[in-house]
Design an enzyme around this catalytic site. Sequence first.
Site, short mmCIF file in Angstrom:
data_model
loop_
_atom_site.label_atom_id
_atom_site.label_comp_id
_atom_site.label_asym_id
_atom_site.label_seq_id
_atom_site.Cartn_x
_atom_site.Cartn_y
_atom_site.Cartn_z
CG HIS A 112 -1.96 1.11 1.15
ND1 HIS A 112 -3.25 0.90 0.73
CD2 HIS A 112 -1.89 2.44 1.43
CE1 HIS A 112 -3.93 2.03 0.76
NE2 HIS A 112 -3.12 2.99 1.18
CE1 TYR A 120 -4.21 13.98 -1.41
CE2 TYR A 120 -6.36 13.15 -0.76
CZ TYR A 120 -5.09 12.93 -1.27
OH TYR A 120 -4.70 11.66 -1.64
CG ASP A 153 -0.93 5.38 3.69
OD1 ASP A 153 -1.38 5.28 2.53
OD2 ASP A 153 -1.36 6.23 4.50
CB THR A 180 -8.99 10.25 -3.26
OG1 THR A 180 -8.24 10.95 -2.27
CG2 THR A 180 -9.50 8.93 -2.71
#
Length: 320
Positions: free
Chosen positions: A37, A55, A262, A83
């Site tokens: 990830h 964002y 992440d 996103t």
Amino acid sequence: MGSADTVSFTPTPGWRDHDRRPSTPTVALPAGTVDAHCHVFGPGEAFPYAPERKYTPTDAGREELFALRDHLGIHRTVVVQATCHGADNSAMVDAVRAAGDRARGIATVRPDVTDAELAGLHEAGVRGVRFNFLSRLVEATPVRDLAVVAQKIAPLGWHAVIYFEASDLDELEGVLGALPVPLVIDHMGRPDVTRGVDGSAFSHFLRFVDRHDVWVKVSCPERLSVTGPPALDGERNAYRDVVPFARRVVEEFGDRVLWGTDWPHPNLTDHMPDDGLLVDHIPHIAPTARARQRLLVANPTRLYWPDDPPDTAVETEALP
Ligand code: 0GY
């Protein structure tokens, strides 16, 4: 604004940049470790951020990702569409292609995606789609979109990566459980770590994982922790309040857990993690060599590189 051909972007006010000088982990990762990830952000001039984004990040492109991978001792990565790029998968696909066989991708697609588009993504190395239910990241995702997309991706052998808040599980469980594809849940379903590992909410999550045979990313201690990062004792043992949660998932579902950095850690407001410290967190959540081999190598390899020889599984059996 940039030149006539490019647009420059200004990060969201208060945006925290990723740590560009992560420490060297003291833990040596097993050969073949997969970061399941991570993201790329732009660069915006080459891969503009989506108009509908919630964002605007600081650029964090593929070269930086590859450098981090090598610095931490990671072999392969799974680049998850962020996103801020909406359903334009070009930055992610560019990174996956550039990594050769050392990366796979998770895309965001709309329900009207065509089979030809999906085939193109597959050829590039994409093996799943992501659905995000966090209102701070995306507009509401109609659940019928999941069903439509899942039907389209099932023939490719892809899975669906699902990102939700713990409080959404009640409402989503029926829909998720009926999808015709394997599920991978981001960040352990975002537990409230102040409520205890034996609390009703996390117990519900564990039952959900058990019942529906889903995969779980035991990722993002830095996002879930309330006690935070400081390794004040110098032991590089951070995010201790998250450990019991991740450890429980690793113990109960050792053959369906995945780990990821992440990186570049979008939307963190109180601190930016040291990625070296995140690697040193792993033995706390997966204390045995066997558990780490499954978490870091055997499981993600089976999911993302299923054609690789299963020798990692054999090694895993032999480990203590
Ligand atoms: C994560 C978490 C977050 C962001 C995104 O795609 C994204 O924008 O996933 C978040 O803000 O919690 O997994 O990177």
